[in-house]
Design an enzyme around this catalytic site. Sequence first.
Site, PDB file in Angstrom:
ATOM      1  N   ILE A 126       1.374  -1.028  -0.044  1.00  0.00           N
ATOM      2  CA  ILE A 126       0.042   0.157  -0.249  1.00  0.00           C
ATOM      3  C   ILE A 126       0.442   1.361   0.151  1.00  0.00           C
ATOM      4  CG2 ILE A 126      -2.126   1.295   1.347  1.00  0.00           C
ATOM      5  CD1 ILE A 126      -2.777  -1.110   2.284  1.00  0.00           C
ATOM      6  N   HIS A 129      -0.005   5.089   1.708  1.00  0.00           N
ATOM      7  CA  HIS A 129       0.107   5.402   2.750  1.00  0.00           C
ATOM      8  C   HIS A 129       1.129   4.790   3.685  1.00  0.00           C
ATOM      9  CE1 HIS A 129      -3.188   6.767   5.980  1.00  0.00           C
ATOM     10  NE2 HIS A 129      -2.173   7.382   6.490  1.00  0.00           N
ATOM     11  N   ILE A 130       2.240   5.862   4.059  1.00  0.00           N
ATOM     12  CA  ILE A 130       3.145   5.338   4.682  1.00  0.00           C
ATOM     13  C   ILE A 130       3.127   4.316   6.266  1.00  0.00           C
ATOM     14  CG2 ILE A 130       4.993   6.808   4.196  1.00  0.00           C
ATOM     15  CD1 ILE A 130       4.723   8.034   6.830  1.00  0.00           C
ATOM     16  N   HIS A 131       3.523   3.725   6.371  1.00  0.00           N
ATOM     17  CA  HIS A 131       3.200   2.304   7.625  1.00  0.00           C
ATOM     18  C   HIS A 131       4.396   1.578   7.776  1.00  0.00           C
ATOM     19  CE1 HIS A 131       2.254   0.771   4.105  1.00  0.00           C
ATOM     20  NE2 HIS A 131       2.698  -0.552   4.247  1.00  0.00           N
ATOM     21  N   LEU A 132       4.515   1.992   9.732  1.00  0.00           N
ATOM     22  CA  LEU A 132       5.652   1.268  10.070  1.00  0.00           C
ATOM     23  C   LEU A 132       5.403  -0.365  10.465  1.00  0.00           C
ATOM     24  CD1 LEU A 132       8.893   0.398  10.693  1.00  0.00           C
ATOM     25  CD2 LEU A 132       7.884   2.162  13.340  1.00  0.00           C
TER      26      LEU A 132
END
Length: 174
Positions: A126, A129-132
């Site tokens: 995805i 949208h950044i995500h960790l």
Amino acid sequence: MKETKGIDMEYLYAPWRTAYITDAEKGKIEGCVFCHISQHPDMDEAHHVLYRTERCFVVMNRYPYTPGHFMIIPHRHTDALEALEEETWVEMSLLAQKGVRMLKEGFGAQGVNLGMNLGAAAGAGIAEHIHLHLVPRFQRDTNFITTVGHARVYGTDFQAVYEKLRGMVADFLK
């Protein structure tokens, strides 16, 4: 076998995942899935959200690498880490620190992988949208089935893992 980007992928029978798969198809989300989750706190249990803050939320990965794999995601929709407000990045980092502790001390992980894939070229599923990612690791949890057999085995019930981690939030993330 199914052809996937030039690699033959074999799938293992896992009947307990039928409800998970059919529920996902019924509730197909239009637009950014992370923005949808961010904007619907009333659906946190259905979306497997573990915790929310003013700037971020913590959610289980629907397609986990290992049991307990979750993500820290800013509410703000952005694909650029460099454009993220400093306060949000600091909050994500603090949640990551607490999340690692939760996975090690509460969930029994012997190690944790942290990672961000920034952009489709970097492998982000995805990318918009950044995500960790926080991926708990255990001695001997890797094997050759993913590499050689092109299949992934998830050896425990997803909902049970979610409930276990959700029960630890007050002790570790708050």
